[in-house]
Motif scaffolding. Sequence first.
Motif, short mmCIF file in Angstrom:
data_model
loop_
_atom_site.label_atom_id
_atom_site.label_comp_id
_atom_site.label_asym_id
_atom_site.label_seq_id
_atom_site.Cartn_x
_atom_site.Cartn_y
_atom_site.Cartn_z
N ARG A 19 14.19 57.88 34.99
CA ARG A 19 13.82 59.12 34.31
C ARG A 19 12.56 58.86 33.51
O ARG A 19 12.55 58.01 32.62
CB ARG A 19 14.95 59.59 33.40
CG ARG A 19 14.67 60.90 32.66
CD ARG A 19 15.88 61.28 31.82
NE ARG A 19 15.67 62.45 31.00
CZ ARG A 19 15.90 63.68 31.40
NH1 ARG A 19 16.32 63.91 32.64
NH2 ARG A 19 15.69 64.71 30.58
N LEU A 20 11.51 59.59 33.83
CA LEU A 20 10.27 59.49 33.09
C LEU A 20 10.21 60.59 32.04
O LEU A 20 10.68 61.70 32.27
CB LEU A 20 9.06 59.62 34.03
CG LEU A 20 8.97 58.66 35.21
CD1 LEU A 20 7.66 58.88 35.96
CD2 LEU A 20 9.09 57.22 34.76
N SER A 21 9.63 60.25 30.91
CA SER A 21 9.43 61.24 29.85
C SER A 21 8.00 61.21 29.37
O SER A 21 7.36 60.15 29.36
CB SER A 21 10.38 60.98 28.67
OG SER A 21 11.72 61.17 29.05
N CYS A 22 7.51 62.36 28.97
CA CYS A 22 6.16 62.48 28.44
C CYS A 22 6.26 63.30 27.16
O CYS A 22 6.61 64.48 27.20
CB CYS A 22 5.24 63.16 29.44
SG CYS A 22 3.60 63.58 28.81
N ALA A 23 5.95 62.65 26.04
CA ALA A 23 5.96 63.35 24.75
C ALA A 23 4.57 63.90 24.49
O ALA A 23 3.60 63.13 24.37
CB ALA A 23 6.39 62.40 23.65
N ALA A 24 4.47 65.21 24.47
CA ALA A 24 3.19 65.88 24.26
C ALA A 24 3.15 66.47 22.85
O ALA A 24 4.06 67.19 22.44
CB ALA A 24 3.01 66.99 25.29
N SER A 25 2.08 66.16 22.12
CA SER A 25 1.94 66.69 20.77
C SER A 25 0.55 67.27 20.59
O SER A 25 -0.38 66.91 21.31
CB SER A 25 2.21 65.61 19.73
OG SER A 25 1.33 64.52 19.91
N GLY A 26 0.41 68.16 19.59
CA GLY A 26 -0.91 68.72 19.34
C GLY A 26 -1.01 70.20 19.64
O GLY A 26 -1.94 70.64 20.29
N ARG A 27 -0.08 70.97 19.16
CA ARG A 27 -0.09 72.44 19.30
C ARG A 27 -0.05 72.88 20.75
O ARG A 27 -0.76 73.79 21.17
CB ARG A 27 -1.32 73.04 18.61
CG ARG A 27 -1.50 72.66 17.16
CD ARG A 27 -0.31 73.07 16.30
NE ARG A 27 -0.12 74.50 16.24
CZ ARG A 27 0.88 75.12 15.63
NH1 ARG A 27 1.83 74.42 15.07
NH2 ARG A 27 0.95 76.44 15.60
N ILE A 28 0.79 72.18 21.51
CA ILE A 28 1.02 72.58 22.90
C ILE A 28 1.83 73.86 22.91
O ILE A 28 2.76 74.03 22.12
CB ILE A 28 1.78 71.48 23.64
CG1 ILE A 28 0.98 70.19 23.63
CG2 ILE A 28 2.10 71.89 25.06
CD1 ILE A 28 -0.28 70.24 24.43
N PHE A 29 1.51 74.76 23.80
CA PHE A 29 2.25 76.00 23.93
C PHE A 29 3.24 75.87 25.08
O PHE A 29 3.01 75.17 26.05
CB PHE A 29 1.31 77.17 24.20
CG PHE A 29 0.34 77.43 23.10
CD1 PHE A 29 -0.97 76.99 23.18
CD2 PHE A 29 0.74 78.09 21.95
CE1 PHE A 29 -1.86 77.20 22.15
CE2 PHE A 29 -0.15 78.31 20.92
CZ PHE A 29 -1.45 77.87 21.02
N SER A 30 4.33 76.58 24.96
CA SER A 30 5.34 76.52 26.02
C SER A 30 4.79 77.04 27.34
O SER A 30 5.31 76.75 28.40
CB SER A 30 6.58 77.32 25.61
OG SER A 30 6.23 78.67 25.37
N GLY A 31 3.71 77.82 27.29
CA GLY A 31 3.13 78.34 28.51
C GLY A 31 2.06 77.47 29.12
O GLY A 31 1.45 77.82 30.13
N ASN A 32 1.82 76.31 28.52
CA ASN A 32 0.82 75.41 29.09
C ASN A 32 1.29 74.87 30.43
O ASN A 32 2.47 74.57 30.62
CB ASN A 32 0.57 74.21 28.16
CG ASN A 32 -0.36 74.56 27.02
OD1 ASN A 32 0.00 74.46 25.87
ND2 ASN A 32 -1.56 74.97 27.35
N TYR A 33 0.34 74.68 31.35
CA TYR A 33 0.62 73.98 32.59
C TYR A 33 0.91 72.52 32.25
O TYR A 33 0.19 71.91 31.45
CB TYR A 33 -0.58 74.07 33.52
CG TYR A 33 -0.48 73.14 34.71
CD1 TYR A 33 -0.85 71.80 34.63
CD2 TYR A 33 0.03 73.60 35.92
CE1 TYR A 33 -0.73 70.95 35.70
CE2 TYR A 33 0.15 72.75 37.01
CZ TYR A 33 -0.23 71.44 36.90
OH TYR A 33 -0.10 70.59 37.96
#
Length: 119
Positions: A19-33
């Motif tokens: 299982r790979l995970s990617c933690a994205a931070s920095g005002r990402i929107f739920s609608g981002n690709y």
Amino acid sequence: QVQLVESGGGLVQAGGSLRLSCAASGRIFSGNYMGWYRQTPGKQRELVAEVTSGGTKNYADSVKGRFTISRDNAGDNTKIQLNLQMNSLKPEDTAVYYCNVIHWGIPYWGQGTQVTVSS
């Protein structure tokens, strides 16, 4: 500023799971690709699975039925985690896997995580 940190790669035998995970931070929107890509030496980076801005999930033909992409949102959109559950792994899945986010039209990439599947 968008930051992506991947984790979960490793060595597994054929037929196993990771299982790979990617933690994205920095005002990402739920609608981002958001998507997972992979690359092997001498080859172009290729799409593995993606979640479009409309929430549609798409998979490369080679991983359909084996891989599942999912996205977990923090309530305030400050952090989003993109996951890739990989089952029934094959030696040809061996690659460096990269997380990708497109934010205001700009693509961001993680540092990559190595997945090695032994036969």
